[in-house]
Design a protein around this motif. Sequence first.
Motif, PDB file in Angstrom:
ATOM      1  N   GLU B 119       0.836  -1.204   0.000  1.00  0.00           N
ATOM      2  CA  GLU B 119       0.000   0.000   0.000  1.00  0.00           C
ATOM      3  C   GLU B 119       0.870   1.254   0.000  1.00  0.00           C
ATOM      4  N   ARG B 120       1.521   1.457  -1.093  1.00  0.00           N
ATOM      5  CA  ARG B 120       2.420   2.580  -1.311  1.00  0.00           C
ATOM      6  C   ARG B 120       2.023   3.197  -2.639  1.00  0.00           C
ATOM      7  N   PRO B 121       2.668   4.291  -3.037  1.00  0.00           N
ATOM      8  CA  PRO B 121       2.223   4.935  -4.285  1.00  0.00           C
ATOM      9  C   PRO B 121       2.247   3.997  -5.485  1.00  0.00           C
ATOM     10  N   VAL B 122       1.208   4.086  -6.286  1.00  0.00           N
ATOM     11  CA  VAL B 122       1.188   3.393  -7.574  1.00  0.00           C
ATOM     12  C   VAL B 122       0.990   4.444  -8.664  1.00  0.00           C
ATOM     13  N   GLY B 123       1.531   4.186  -9.825  1.00  0.00           N
ATOM     14  CA  GLY B 123       1.322   5.087 -10.952  1.00  0.00           C
ATOM     15  C   GLY B 123       0.048   4.714 -11.683  1.00  0.00           C
ATOM     16  N   VAL B 124      -0.635   5.687 -12.228  1.00  0.00           N
ATOM     17  CA  VAL B 124      -1.870   5.416 -12.975  1.00  0.00           C
ATOM     18  C   VAL B 124      -1.781   6.114 -14.327  1.00  0.00           C
ATOM     19  N   MET B 125      -1.919   5.339 -15.390  1.00  0.00           N
ATOM     20  CA  MET B 125      -2.032   5.922 -16.723  1.00  0.00           C
ATOM     21  C   MET B 125      -3.477   5.752 -17.173  1.00  0.00           C
ATOM     22  N   GLY B 126      -4.032   6.772 -17.785  1.00  0.00           N
ATOM     23  CA  GLY B 126      -5.410   6.705 -18.261  1.00  0.00           C
ATOM     24  C   GLY B 126      -5.656   7.864 -19.209  1.00  0.00           C
ATOM     25  N   THR B 127      -6.894   8.022 -19.642  1.00  0.00           N
ATOM     26  CA  THR B 127      -7.189   9.199 -20.465  1.00  0.00           C
ATOM     27  C   THR B 127      -7.142  10.438 -19.576  1.00  0.00           C
ATOM     28  N   ALA B 128      -6.994  11.582 -20.204  1.00  0.00           N
ATOM     29  CA  ALA B 128      -6.993  12.841 -19.450  1.00  0.00           C
ATOM     30  C   ALA B 128      -8.284  12.975 -18.645  1.00  0.00           C
ATOM     31  N   ALA B 129      -9.394  12.501 -19.205  1.00  0.00           N
ATOM     32  CA  ALA B 129     -10.675  12.622 -18.491  1.00  0.00           C
ATOM     33  C   ALA B 129     -10.710  11.689 -17.279  1.00  0.00           C
ATOM     34  N   THR B 130     -10.229  10.452 -17.429  1.00  0.00           N
ATOM     35  CA  THR B 130     -10.214   9.510 -16.303  1.00  0.00           C
ATOM     36  C   THR B 130      -9.398  10.100 -15.149  1.00  0.00           C
ATOM     37  N   LEU B 131      -8.252  10.702 -15.485  1.00  0.00           N
ATOM     38  CA  LEU B 131      -7.404  11.278 -14.434  1.00  0.00           C
ATOM     39  C   LEU B 131      -8.049  12.533 -13.846  1.00  0.00           C
ATOM     40  N   ALA B 132      -8.654  13.371 -14.705  1.00  0.00           N
ATOM     41  CA  ALA B 132      -9.288  14.609 -14.210  1.00  0.00           C
ATOM     42  C   ALA B 132     -10.498  14.291 -13.318  1.00  0.00           C
TER      43      ALA B 132
END
Lengths: 231, 231
Positions: B119-132
Motif C-alpha cells: 500500500e504505497r504509491p502506484v502510478g496510474v495511466m489513463g485518459t486525461a478525463a479519467t485522471l481529471a
Amino acid sequence: MTKILGVLGGMGPLASAHFMLRLTLLTPAERDQEHIPAVLWSDPRVPDRTAARLGGGEDPLPALLRGIHGLEAAGCGAVAIPCNTAHGWYEGMQAATRLPILHIVEATGDELARLGVAERPVGVMGTAATLAMRLYQQGLERRGWDCLVPEPGEMEALVTPAIALVKANRVAEAYAPLAEAARRLVARGARAVVLGCTEIPLGVAAGPALPFPVADSIDALARAAIRWARS
Amino acid sequence: MTKILGVLGGMGPLASAHFMLRLTLLTPAERDQEHIPAVLWSDPRVPDRTAARLGGGEDPLPALLRGIHGLEAAGCGAVAIPCNTAHGWYEGMQAATRLPILHIVEATGDELARLGVAERPVGVMGTAATLAMRLYQQGLERRGWDCLVPEPGEMEALVTPAIALVKANRVAEAYAPLAEAARRLVARGARAVVLGCTEIPLGVAAGPALPFPVADSIDALARAAIRWARS
C-alpha cells in the motif's frame, strides 16, 4: 442509419472473440466512431455441432435460432457466424429470419479469389462434421476449386485433437498437428489450404507462418462483414 | 440457470474484443460448453467520453443507457464495461438498471492486491478525463494506494497520442510512448503502474514486458466477471 452487425458466436468463444478483433483490425478507421457497431451473442452452451451431426447428439438448431432472434431484437441488420460447422444448419437458420446470414464458405471462396489461388485443388481442414457435410466441397467446387481433405487417420491424429486443444485454451499446442496436416495436403497437390474451422486459424497463428497460401475463414468472414457494413 | 455476462463495449472496439479474448483465456474450461455465455454490445458510436468531460462534447450517457437496456433485454445478469473513462458515468448507469455493473476501478484494486502490491504509491495511466475525474485516485486511495499520475506534458506528448494510436489500429506504435510514461512514473516512486485505460494494455503488450508490476484493467475486469459468473 448505421448498420449493426450481428455475430452469432461462442462456437467456440475464443474464435468469436478473435473474429471481433479481426473485424476491428481489418476495418479502416482512425477513431472509435468510424468502426462498425456490432452485437456479439456468444453462447458457448450451443450443443456440440460435430456430435449432433455425426453422433446423434442434441440438435443445436433451437439454440442457434435463440441467438439469431436475440440479434434481431438488438437491431442487427445481418448475421455473421464465426463457426464453420454451424453452417450445416444454414438453411434452417436463414429460413427463420429476415436478416441476411453471411455464408462463411462463400466468404472463404472470395478470400481464395482475393489471394489469386488458381482454380486447382485446394486443401480443406475443418471439423469431421464440416467435411462430412461437404460444406466446402460443394461450395468451392461450384466455383472451380476441387477440394482435398485430410485422410480419416489424419483427422483423428492431427486435426480433431488440435481443434479440441484450442477450445480448451491450449492454443500453442495446436500448431504442430495443424501445420503437419496442412503440409500433407500440400504434398498431395493442394495449391492452398483453407482453414475451414474457426479454431484452426488460432492454432496456425501460434507458430511460424506456413510456407504456402492459406485462406483463413475468420478473416474471410470479417472481410465479408466489412463489405456488408460499408455497402 | 446459467448466468449471462453483458459487456458494454465498443469504447474502443479493439479493447472490447480483447476483453472477450481475455475473458475466454482466463476462464478454466476444457470445452465450449464450460465457457461463460456473454453478449457484447459493441457500439463505437458512443460519443467520445474524454471530449464530453473535458471539452463540452456530446453527453455519452444516452448511448450508454441504450446499450445497457439492450443487454438487459438480451437476458444478461450483470454488466462489465471495458472502458475506464465511461466509469465517469457509473452512477447514472447504475441508477438506470437493476443489473449490477462491475466497477473497473474496484476490479483493478483487486488486481493490485492479487499482485501483492504494497500500500504505497502506484502510478496510474489513463485518459486525461479519467485522471481529471479522479476515478482511480478516489477508488484506490480509499484502499490504501496513493496515486501518481503523468504530468500534463507527459499526457500530451506520450499517453494521449498512444491511446489514439490504438484506437486507429496502430497498436505497435503505441508501445514506446506508453513504456516511457510508465518508466517515468516508476522513477518518481511508483511501486506498480495501473493501465487504467483499456487501450493501454494493447499497446503495452506490443513490446517487451515492462520491468515492474503492472495492473491491467482489462484482465482485472475479466477476472471480476469470471468471479461473478462462477459465484
